[in-house]
Structures are given as C-alpha cells and as structure tokens.
Scaffold this active site. Structure first.
Site, PDB file in Angstrom:
ATOM      1  N   LYS A 109      -3.918   2.300  -3.862  1.00  0.00           N
ATOM      2  CA  LYS A 109      -3.167   1.874  -2.678  1.00  0.00           C
ATOM      3  C   LYS A 109      -4.106   1.549  -1.511  1.00  0.00           C
ATOM      4  O   LYS A 109      -3.814   0.647  -0.720  1.00  0.00           O
ATOM      5  CB  LYS A 109      -2.161   2.950  -2.289  1.00  0.00           C
ATOM      6  CG  LYS A 109      -1.051   3.159  -3.320  1.00  0.00           C
ATOM      7  CD  LYS A 109      -0.091   1.970  -3.375  1.00  0.00           C
ATOM      8  CE  LYS A 109      -0.330   0.990  -4.480  1.00  0.00           C
ATOM      9  NZ  LYS A 109       0.633  -0.140  -4.456  1.00  0.00           N
ATOM     10  N   TYR A 159      -4.131   7.106  -7.905  1.00  0.00           N
ATOM     11  CA  TYR A 159      -3.076   6.278  -7.303  1.00  0.00           C
ATOM     12  C   TYR A 159      -3.429   5.971  -5.855  1.00  0.00           C
ATOM     13  O   TYR A 159      -3.314   4.820  -5.413  1.00  0.00           O
ATOM     14  CB  TYR A 159      -1.735   7.013  -7.376  1.00  0.00           C
ATOM     15  CG  TYR A 159      -0.638   6.336  -6.589  1.00  0.00           C
ATOM     16  CD1 TYR A 159      -0.052   5.153  -7.055  1.00  0.00           C
ATOM     17  CD2 TYR A 159      -0.186   6.868  -5.382  1.00  0.00           C
ATOM     18  CE1 TYR A 159       0.955   4.523  -6.333  1.00  0.00           C
ATOM     19  CE2 TYR A 159       0.818   6.246  -4.661  1.00  0.00           C
ATOM     20  CZ  TYR A 159       1.388   5.076  -5.141  1.00  0.00           C
ATOM     21  OH  TYR A 159       2.376   4.449  -4.413  1.00  0.00           O
ATOM     22  N   SER A 197       0.846  -1.186   0.000  1.00  0.00           N
ATOM     23  CA  SER A 197       0.000   0.000   0.000  1.00  0.00           C
ATOM     24  C   SER A 197       0.891   1.249   0.000  1.00  0.00           C
ATOM     25  O   SER A 197       1.997   1.222  -0.537  1.00  0.00           O
ATOM     26  CB  SER A 197      -0.940  -0.043   1.215  1.00  0.00           C
ATOM     27  OG  SER A 197      -1.848   1.027   1.200  1.00  0.00           O
TER      28      SER A 197
END
Length: 335
Positions: free
Chosen positions: A223, A219, A182
């Site tokens: 994650k 993004y 992550s």
C-alpha cells in the site's frame, strides 16, 4: 534530536487518529458530481466493496463504467445490481475479465477495452488483497499481495497509459486521473517505503519472523508502494496532462479483511460503510480541488489532501519514487 523525533511521532499519532481513523464528514459527495454522459471509467475490483459503490455513483451520473475482475459471474451480478438501483441512468456497464495476480491476463483485458473505446477519463486501481497467507503466490511466483496490489496495477497502467494521455488532450485541464488505492497501513511500511531485499526475493524473505504480522507488513508495503507509484507517475508523466494520486479510502466494512481473523474480530467498531470509501475515490478522480499542483498527492478519508510518513516523504524527494517505478518497469518486462 531524540526529543524532536518523539514529539513528531506523538504529533503524527494524534493526527492519524483524528484524521484517518475518525475522519470528519465528506465534503465531496454524489450531489457535487455533474452529469458524466460520454465519460468512460475503468475500475478494478468493482464487483464488490468500495469499487462497486464507486461504479454505482458513476453510473448514476450516466457514465460508462468498465468493471474489471476475475469472476464473470460476480461481474454480471454487480452489473445487475447497479442497474436495478439506478434504472433511469443513461450510462453503460461492461465487465472485463482481469486477474491482477496473473500478469498474462492484463494485456488481453486492456486490448478488449481499447478495441471498444477511444477515451478513458479515469483509471481506478481499486482491487487488492490483504493479509493473505505468505505461502500464496501469484501466477509469476511473487507474494500474492505484491503481485495483486502492485505488479498487476503497474502492468495495467502501462497498457492504458496512452489512451489516458490521448484523452487528456481534449478533456478539461487536470480532469483525466489515475488513482492508486493505498491504505492507512502504509504508515507502518518498512523504512523508506519498500524493502528491496524482500521484493527482490519475490516476497519470500520476511519483514518480520512473526507469521501473522509478516503478512500484514507485506500488505502495508504494497500500500505504501501504491503511494510511491502515484508519486513516480507524477514525475515520469508530468507532461501528459494526466494526474495521478493515491488514497487511503478509510477503514471500511468490506470483504478485504476475509483472510485476517484478528481484523475480523477487532476492526468492526472502527469500520464505516463501503460508500464512504467510494466517496474518497470519487474525490480523487473528480474533485476540482485536485489539479496539476497536486499531481502525486496522497488523499485521506473522505477526500482531503494528506501526506506520507516523514521518512517516506524524504526518500521520495530523493528520487525513491522514480527508482521504484523504474524497478517495476524492469521486473514486468514481457507483460
């Protein structure tokens, strides 16, 4: 109620600053890892960055490490570098061609591995792409970040799940692991963790109208999705003996920022050497602190148990992680 939420937000900001941006020194390092002879590890994106640093540590402890990536040349260079730095190792290194942005490459890569191995002690979903232009698409037409960071790892996990479960039958309890990498950016993911409107349109619909910010938020969504994948795995496969965690490896000096000019300009003072991120991963896959009670846990730098943002935690407890896992299953059929 508003005062409560404001106080909670201030507490979380203070915690985030101290715990993830400026973490305390590592408590689990190379010296804490025993001999890994006979053990097998599969690490995506291990030709560079923190994946490379993790592969170095594992190999130095005599493990067999599969380096999975798109470039055979980069893989060969990484293998040569690792061997030159650890000439006394009795471990082994192999490259596997794998492009997470093209789901058709994943089963062939898994088949190559499965033809050679009868065990897999840990699968590290390390590879990622950040802040790529929103026009970039995966081979199947998804936002390239979602394709690379979420869909690709999910399909790879599906093809290697059985060997992990089989390995767990004869390994020490709670020692077979899966790591979904992550990021600190997961804290700014959409409410609840993922926007289904965005992902149902393959990432075409924006999370914000500001282009540079939109790609970063997408993004961040991927994650957070990685954290939800670990949570979903913990529920769906709780009886297999395989432990899944997600981890923010830390703010690191790697090529991950190559697509973001702002990140390259402003982040360097906050970045640490890639080795520290490898220590976060090392803790995640080898620390005895992680057991069945920590299945699905979130790990923070440089190897400590952490937690999700409160609204994401609440949605996960209400079944969001399993819902998301099932959504991924539905949307990756045929691969």
């Amino acid at each position: 109620m508003a005062v409560f939420h404001a106080t909670a937000s201030l507490f979380q900001a203070r915690w985030l600053l101290g715990a993830e941006i400026f973490p305390p020194k590592p408590q689990f390092e190379e010296k804490d890892v025993h001999d890994l002879s006979g053990k097998v590890y599969f690490v995506t994106g291990a030709a560079a960055g923190i994946g490379l640093e993790l592969a170095k540590i594992l190999y130095s402890k005599n493990a067999k490490v599969y380096i999975a990536g798109r470039s055979e040349a980069n893989g060969a260079a990484a293998i040569a570098q690792i061997k030159s730095e650890h000439p006394k190792s009795d471990g082994a290194l192999e490259f596997v061609h794998l492009d997470l942005a093209d789901l058709t490459t994943i089963k062939p890569a898994a088949d190559v591995f499965l033809a050679k191995e009868k065990r897999l002690d840990a699968l590290v979903h390390n590879a990622a792409i950040m802040a790529a232009p929103t026009s970039w698409r995966s081979a199947q037409g998804w936002d390239v970040q979602f394709g690379t960071n979420v869909l690709g790892p999910f399909v790879l996990q599906r093809h290697l799940q059985n060997i992990l479960a089989e390995t767990a039958k004869f390994r020490e309890r709670d020692s077979v692991r899966v790591l979904f990498l992550s990021s600190i950016s997961s804290h700014v993911a959409p409410p609840g963790g993922v926007s289904y409107e965005n992902i149902e349109t393959k990432g075409i619909s924006p999370l914000t109208i500001i282009p540079g910010l939109d790609t970063f938020l997408k993004y961040a969504q991927t994650k957070c999705a990685n954290a939800l994948m670990a949570k979903g795995f913990a529920v769906k496969f709780k009886d297999t003996g395989v432990i899944a965690v997600s981890a923010n490896p830390g703010n690191l000096n790697t090529s991950l920022t190559r697509h973001s000019l702002l990140a390259r300009i402003f982040s360097p003072p906050l970045l640490y050497a890639a080795r520290y991120g490898a220590l976060t991963e090392l803790f995640s896959i080898l620390s005895p602190e992680i057991d069945k009670s920590q299945n699905g846990a979130v790990i923070q730098p440089w190897g400590r148990i952490s937690f999700l943002r409160q609204d994401i935690h609440d949605s996960e407890k209400n079944g969001e992680a399993v819902k998301f896992w099932d959504w991924l299953e539905e949307h990756t059929q045929g691969f």
